[in-house]
Design a protein around this motif. Structure first.
Motif, PDB file in Angstrom:
ATOM      1  N   GLU A  54       0.835  -1.201   0.000  1.00 55.64           N
ATOM      2  CA  GLU A  54       0.000   0.000   0.000  1.00 55.64           C
ATOM      3  C   GLU A  54       0.872   1.255   0.000  1.00 55.64           C
ATOM      4  N   MET A  55       1.976   1.219   0.755  1.00 54.66           N
ATOM      5  CA  MET A  55       2.903   2.354   0.781  1.00 54.66           C
ATOM      6  C   MET A  55       3.470   2.598  -0.615  1.00 54.66           C
ATOM      7  N   TYR A  56       3.856   1.534  -1.272  1.00 58.03           N
ATOM      8  CA  TYR A  56       4.397   1.653  -2.624  1.00 58.03           C
ATOM      9  C   TYR A  56       3.358   2.266  -3.564  1.00 58.03           C
ATOM     10  N   ALA A  57       2.138   1.756  -3.508  1.00 58.10           N
ATOM     11  CA  ALA A  57       1.068   2.263  -4.379  1.00 58.10           C
ATOM     12  C   ALA A  57       0.810   3.749  -4.108  1.00 58.10           C
ATOM     13  N   GLU A  58       0.828   4.137  -2.845  1.00 59.75           N
ATOM     14  CA  GLU A  58       0.614   5.546  -2.479  1.00 59.75           C
ATOM     15  C   GLU A  58       1.752   6.419  -3.023  1.00 59.75           C
ATOM     16  N   LEU A  59       2.985   5.949  -2.871  1.00 56.89           N
ATOM     17  CA  LEU A  59       4.128   6.699  -3.392  1.00 56.89           C
ATOM     18  C   LEU A  59       4.059   6.812  -4.913  1.00 56.89           C
ATOM     19  N   LYS A  60       3.652   5.757  -5.565  1.00 56.14           N
ATOM     20  CA  LYS A  60       3.556   5.757  -7.021  1.00 56.14           C
ATOM     21  C   LYS A  60       2.516   6.778  -7.489  1.00 56.14           C
ATOM     22  N   GLU A  61       1.355   6.812  -6.826  1.00 54.55           N
ATOM     23  CA  GLU A  61       0.311   7.790  -7.166  1.00 54.55           C
ATOM     24  C   GLU A  61       0.781   9.213  -6.885  1.00 54.55           C
ATOM     25  N   THR A  62       1.442   9.394  -5.754  1.00 57.03           N
ATOM     26  CA  THR A  62       1.932  10.719  -5.372  1.00 57.03           C
ATOM     27  C   THR A  62       2.980  11.206  -6.360  1.00 57.03           C
ATOM     28  N   ARG A  63       3.823  10.312  -6.812  1.00 56.00           N
ATOM     29  CA  ARG A  63       4.855  10.660  -7.803  1.00 56.00           C
ATOM     30  C   ARG A  63       4.198  11.235  -9.058  1.00 56.00           C
ATOM     31  N   VAL A  64       3.140  10.591  -9.515  1.00 53.73           N
ATOM     32  CA  VAL A  64       2.421  11.067 -10.703  1.00 53.73           C
ATOM     33  C   VAL A  64       1.860  12.467 -10.458  1.00 53.73           C
ATOM     34  N   LEU A  65       1.287  12.680  -9.275  1.00 57.09           N
ATOM     35  CA  LEU A  65       0.737  14.002  -8.949  1.00 57.09           C
ATOM     36  C   LEU A  65       1.827  15.071  -8.960  1.00 57.09           C
ATOM     37  N   ILE A  66       2.990  14.740  -8.426  1.00 57.87           N
ATOM     38  CA  ILE A  66       4.100  15.697  -8.396  1.00 57.87           C
ATOM     39  C   ILE A  66       4.567  16.003  -9.823  1.00 57.87           C
ATOM     40  N   LEU A  67       4.737  14.964 -10.618  1.00 61.85           N
ATOM     41  CA  LEU A  67       5.198  15.155 -12.001  1.00 61.85           C
ATOM     42  C   LEU A  67       4.187  15.938 -12.839  1.00 61.85           C
ATOM     43  N   ASP A  68       2.911  15.805 -12.500  1.00 62.16           N
ATOM     44  CA  ASP A  68       1.863  16.554 -13.209  1.00 62.16           C
ATOM     45  C   ASP A  68       1.653  17.949 -12.624  1.00 62.16           C
ATOM     46  N   ASN A  69       2.506  18.327 -11.660  1.00 61.46           N
ATOM     47  CA  ASN A  69       2.381  19.616 -10.978  1.00 61.46           C
ATOM     48  C   ASN A  69       0.991  19.823 -10.393  1.00 61.46           C
ATOM     49  N   SER A  70       0.441  18.776  -9.847  1.00 55.55           N
ATOM     50  CA  SER A  70      -0.897  18.850  -9.268  1.00 55.55           C
ATOM     51  C   SER A  70      -0.862  19.680  -7.989  1.00 55.55           C
ATOM     52  N   GLU A  71      -1.863  20.483  -7.829  1.00 53.69           N
ATOM     53  CA  GLU A  71      -1.977  21.325  -6.632  1.00 53.69           C
ATOM     54  C   GLU A  71      -2.419  20.501  -5.429  1.00 53.69           C
ATOM     55  N   SER A  72      -3.173  19.467  -5.679  1.00 54.90           N
ATOM     56  CA  SER A  72      -3.768  18.727  -4.565  1.00 54.90           C
ATOM     57  C   SER A  72      -3.124  17.360  -4.377  1.00 54.90           C
ATOM     58  N   LEU A  73      -2.277  17.291  -3.388  1.00 56.62           N
ATOM     59  CA  LEU A  73      -1.744  16.001  -2.985  1.00 56.62           C
ATOM     60  C   LEU A  73      -2.738  15.386  -2.016  1.00 56.62           C
ATOM     61  N   LYS A  74      -2.681  14.087  -1.894  1.00 59.37           N
ATOM     62  CA  LYS A  74      -3.574  13.407  -0.965  1.00 59.37           C
ATOM     63  C   LYS A  74      -3.246  13.805   0.466  1.00 59.37           C
ATOM     64  N   LYS A  75      -4.133  13.453   1.382  1.00 60.99           N
ATOM     65  CA  LYS A  75      -3.905  13.718   2.799  1.00 60.99           C
ATOM     66  C   LYS A  75      -2.914  12.705   3.365  1.00 60.99           C
ATOM     67  N   PHE A  76      -2.335  13.068   4.491  1.00 65.15           N
ATOM     68  CA  PHE A  76      -1.407  12.175   5.187  1.00 65.15           C
ATOM     69  C   PHE A  76      -2.081  10.821   5.413  1.00 65.15           C
ATOM     70  N   PRO A  77      -1.468   9.744   4.946  1.00 65.57           N
ATOM     71  CA  PRO A  77      -2.070   8.408   5.091  1.00 65.57           C
ATOM     72  C   PRO A  77      -1.851   7.835   6.502  1.00 65.57           C
ATOM     73  N   GLU A  78      -2.802   8.061   7.364  1.00 65.09           N
ATOM     74  CA  GLU A  78      -2.711   7.634   8.773  1.00 65.09           C
ATOM     75  C   GLU A  78      -2.482   6.127   8.911  1.00 65.09           C
ATOM     76  N   LYS A  79      -3.007   5.350   7.964  1.00 61.63           N
ATOM     77  CA  LYS A  79      -2.898   3.886   8.059  1.00 61.63           C
ATOM     78  C   LYS A  79      -1.453   3.414   8.083  1.00 61.63           C
ATOM     79  N   PHE A  80      -0.524   4.248   7.583  1.00 58.09           N
ATOM     80  CA  PHE A  80       0.860   3.826   7.545  1.00 58.09           C
ATOM     81  C   PHE A  80       1.530   3.861   8.921  1.00 58.09           C
ATOM     82  N   LYS A  81       0.855   4.433   9.882  1.00 57.25           N
ATOM     83  CA  LYS A  81       1.381   4.403  11.253  1.00 57.25           C
ATOM     84  C   LYS A  81       1.370   2.973  11.805  1.00 57.25           C
TER      85      LYS A  81
END
Length: 156
Positions: A54-81
């Protein structure tokens, strides 16, 4: 006469093997999504392995958002605690070294989601915290190559 008996027995055995093998249905190939390994087919993933997927999948999605210069990143994923409490895969133990890396990962995750500037730098630091753990005695070296592909090359 003895040769005839041997040939008959051999003929029966070969037919039995042929019939048995021809009736066995081979398992259908399951389509894998990108990044899945054949190794995952061999055993049931532990709670920790599932969490890391799940961490990998979240990082992969976030990477795409960063590369697309997206303004809205997801919220902090509490489940990873759950990284501190999830059940480890067989053969691995939650020793102090692992717990230290887990704490560093959560700190880098918090830093990434709390700071707007340098998102590429913070993202790469987060990914590097995963790589460092997996390269240590606390982790499994296997996914290092896969995780490394998440790194974003800084713009010149």
């Amino acid at each position: 006469m003895k040769l005839l008996k041997i040939k008959s027995v051999l003929f029966i055995l070969l037919n039995f093997v042929f019939i048995t093998c021809s009736q066995t249905e081979l398992p259908k190939q399951v389509e894998k999504t990108e990044g899945e390994s054949a190794f995952q087919d061999l055993y049931e993933l532990s709670e920790m392995a599932l969490l890391m997927e799940e961490m990998y999948a979240e990082l992969k999605e976030t990477r795409v958002l960063i590369l697309d210069n997206s303004e809205s990143l997801k919220k902090f994923p509490e489940k990873f605690k759950k990284i501190h409490t999830a059940e480890m895969s067989q053969g691995f133990e939650k020793n102090q070294e692992f717990l230290n890396y887990a704490t560093i990962y959560l700190e880098k995750l918090e830093q990434f989601y709390s700071e707007e500037s340098n998102s590429v730098t913070n993202f790469n630091q987060l990914v590097n915290s995963c790589i460092a753990c997996h390269k240590s005695d606390a982790g499994c070296i296997g996914p290092v190559g896969r995780i490394s592909k998440l790194l974003i090359k800084p713009a010149d």
